[in-house]
Enzyme design. Structure first.
Site, PDB file in Angstrom:
ATOM      1  N   ARG A  43       1.044  -1.185   0.184  1.00 12.04           N
ATOM      2  CA  ARG A  43       0.064  -0.145  -0.030  1.00 12.04           C
ATOM      3  C   ARG A  43       0.805   1.109   0.109  1.00 12.04           C
ATOM      4  O   ARG A  43       1.893   1.414   0.713  1.00 12.04           O
ATOM      5  CB  ARG A  43      -0.944   0.221   1.080  1.00 12.04           C
ATOM      6  N   GLU A  46      -2.568   8.097  -6.310  1.00 10.77           N
ATOM      7  CA  GLU A  46      -2.732   6.843  -7.637  1.00 10.77           C
ATOM      8  C   GLU A  46      -3.599   7.677  -8.420  1.00 10.77           C
ATOM      9  O   GLU A  46      -4.780   8.292  -8.037  1.00 10.77           O
ATOM     10  CB  GLU A  46      -2.846   5.517  -7.393  1.00 10.77           C
ATOM     11  N   HIS A  66       0.692  -0.349 -10.245  1.00 17.15           N
ATOM     12  CA  HIS A  66      -0.502  -0.962  -9.366  1.00 17.15           C
ATOM     13  C   HIS A  66      -0.817  -2.312  -9.907  1.00 17.15           C
ATOM     14  O   HIS A  66      -1.871  -2.762 -10.483  1.00 17.15           O
ATOM     15  CB  HIS A  66      -1.544  -0.262  -8.844  1.00 17.15           C
TER      16      HIS A  66
END
Length: 529
Positions: free
Chosen positions: A231, A260, A279
């Site tokens: 994370r 993000e 990601h």
């Protein structure tokens, strides 16, 4: 029944839903928030990945909605609190991306050792530059794993296969569990000082945010290689940038970021010793197919009145039983999270005792609610009513349940006790009161109290002297924190007293430090229920 597939999941998952009798599937990928509000007016279920936000406004606009299914682990894009208030089940697929994320992590570790990505880019430019891309071997290097859950454990297996020494920091992990996994348990400071490589696998919580910051990098070896596929925010990005520029960190690999998508002008994009991926943790064909099919099956089960699986806010029971058990599940979850936040990080066992009417109910579901509440701040988004017992076992925590026939003084009572390795016990008791079955805390660490089990609490242990209530009230008022409720308890006059203060907002760091710094205060903890 209408099912809105708001984000693109595996076609096999969509096909599974279409084949169920009585289901109408609406595929609406990439819809704007306004379009989503329009589409949900008559839907019974929504399937998402991470793109579409299921907000409080969405739940308010969807009176028929029964379930939201997230094809993946994180439910950051779903307002779980609002879902619970509207009686909507929120489910995820916690195990589908384990191997994919572990393999991506190890890919980053390998790319941080051998600059394959950089060499490949050089070759595409027509160069043949062997001298610029020398690397290092993993063999006999020390890997520090911060967080030894499912994914961290899989990374450890692969590191051991490469001949690495593995140190693991997980404050909730029992030493026996670490030994079984063939890793050495260590403190975070020991990992920072000894590791050649560090990879983080913790959920993002108040305790883990910026766990690796400027001070942490100061303690590290020069030439450290560090990786984050968990994370964004566990590693402080400004601190990492400074460490990369100074040479303290030789290489880094990131798949997740504080914000993000990563900004186009991010300095990370300019650094040659950083490998960045967008990601991709769960982005394998196998993982996406697995979670797509799994969430489709789970949604179909809920709409068909079957068992609820992998719910983050409901147990794995049918809807009829849920109506009766709901208040007890809420109370159990809150007692579990309260006890975890007033206990030391490493405990040996978790004891749960029931009295009165609760004994006659499905205590297994209530027990799992307690366990999930206890693990909420430890395991983050991956914990649910299904896997909570397994996650406790992985941490080496023994779970014991007792149904008591003794007179507790209440028509129904629930007690949760965390027992530390030294035998010291940390506990809370709760019951339900009123027509609405409101959860109340009626005991903490052996003291009788009485306060609503909702919102934010300050749990203060102090010397029983005049003026303490006023002192705490003044400090909170100075920080503009409003007191909603308060309960005081003591065993003997002038001894040690307990003060539970329910507040509307969290006190700031300065106020909390000032409370803890008061010489009459023995301990002060902020608890989020």
């Amino acid at each position: 029944m209408k099912i809105l597939v708001a984000d693109k999941i595996s076609p096999k998952g969509v096909e599974y839903l279409r084949k169920q009798p009585g289901f109408e599937v609406i595929e609406a990928y990439g819809s704007s928030p306004e379009k989503v509000l329009e589409l949900v007016k008559d839907v019974h279920a929504i399937a998402v990945r991470s793109e579409t936000k299921i907000t409080r406004e969405v739940f308010a606009a969807a009176p028929l909605l029964k379930v939201v299914g997230r094809a993946g682990v994180g439910v950051d894009n779903v307002d779980v609190e609002a879902a619970t208030e509207h009686g909507v089940v929120v489910m995820n697929t916690p195990s589908g991306n384990t191997i994919a994320t572990a393999e991506l992590t190890f890919t980053h570790i390998l790319c941080g050792s051998r600059p394959v990505a950089q060499a490949a880019a050089s070759m595409r430019e027509g160069k043949w530059d062997r001298k610029s891309f020398s690397g290092v071997e993993l063999f006999q290097k020390t890997l520090g794993i911060v967080g030894l859950g499912r994914i961290g454990g899989e990374v450890a297996k692969r590191a051991i296969a490469f001949g690495m020494r593995v140190l693991a920091y997980d404050p909730y992990l029992a030493p026996s569990r670490a030994k079984a996994m063939q890793v050495e348990i260590a403190t975070l400071d020991e990992i920072l000082a000894q590791a050649d490589y560090i990879t983080v696998h913790m959920p993002l919580t108040d305790d883990t945010k910026y766990m690796i910051d400027e001070a942490a990098f100061e303690k590290c070896k020069k030439g450290l290689r560090i990786f984050n596929c968990a994370r964004g925010g566990i590693i402080k990005e400004t601190a990492l940038l400074a460490a990369l520029k100074s040479g303290k960190v030789a290489a880094a690999g990131l798949d997740v970021y504080e914000d993000e998508p990563l900004a186009k002008d991010s300095e990370f994009r300019q650094l040659p010793n950083v490998v960045l991926t967008p990601h991709l943790g769960a982005s394998t064909k196998e993982a996406q197919e697995s979670v797509g099919i799994e969430i489709a099956e789970q949604i179909a089960d809920v709409l068909g009145g079957g068992v609820i699986r992998n719910a983050v806010n409901m147990p794995s029971i049918d809807a009829a039983a849920l109506k009766t058990l709901g208040p007890y599940l809420d109370l159990g979850s809150k007692l579990g999270t309260l006890v975890q936040q007033i206990s030391p990080k490493q405990i040996a066992s978790l004891r749960i005792t029931y009295w009165g009417k609760i004994v006659e109910l499905d205590a297994n579901s209530i027990t799992r609610a307690v366990q999930r509440g206890f693990l909420r701040n430890i395991s983050g988004e991956q914990v649910n009513f299904v896997n909570a017992p397994v996650l406790l076992k992985r941490l080496g925590i023994q779970a014991d349940v007792t149904k008591s026939n003794t007179d507790s003084g209440y028509s129904e009572l629930m007690a949760v006790e965390a027992v530390a390795a030294d035998g010291k016990t940390y506990s809370a008791q709760g019951t339900l009161i009123g027509k609405g079955n409101q959860p109340r805390i009626v005991g903490i660490n052996g003291r009788e109290v009485e306060i609503a089990a909702v919102g934010k609490l300050l749990v203060i242990e102090n010397e029983d002297l005049p003026g303490m209530v006023g002192t705490i009230g003044t400090l909170l008022a100075k920080d503009k924190v409003n007191i909603a409720d308060m309960s005081l308890s003591r065993l003997t006059p002038g001894g040690i007293a307990y003060m539970l203060v329910r507040v509307d907002t969290e006190p700031g760091p300065a106020a909390r430090d000032e409370i803890k710094g008061n010489p009459l205060v023995k301990s002060a903890k902020f608890v989020q229920l």
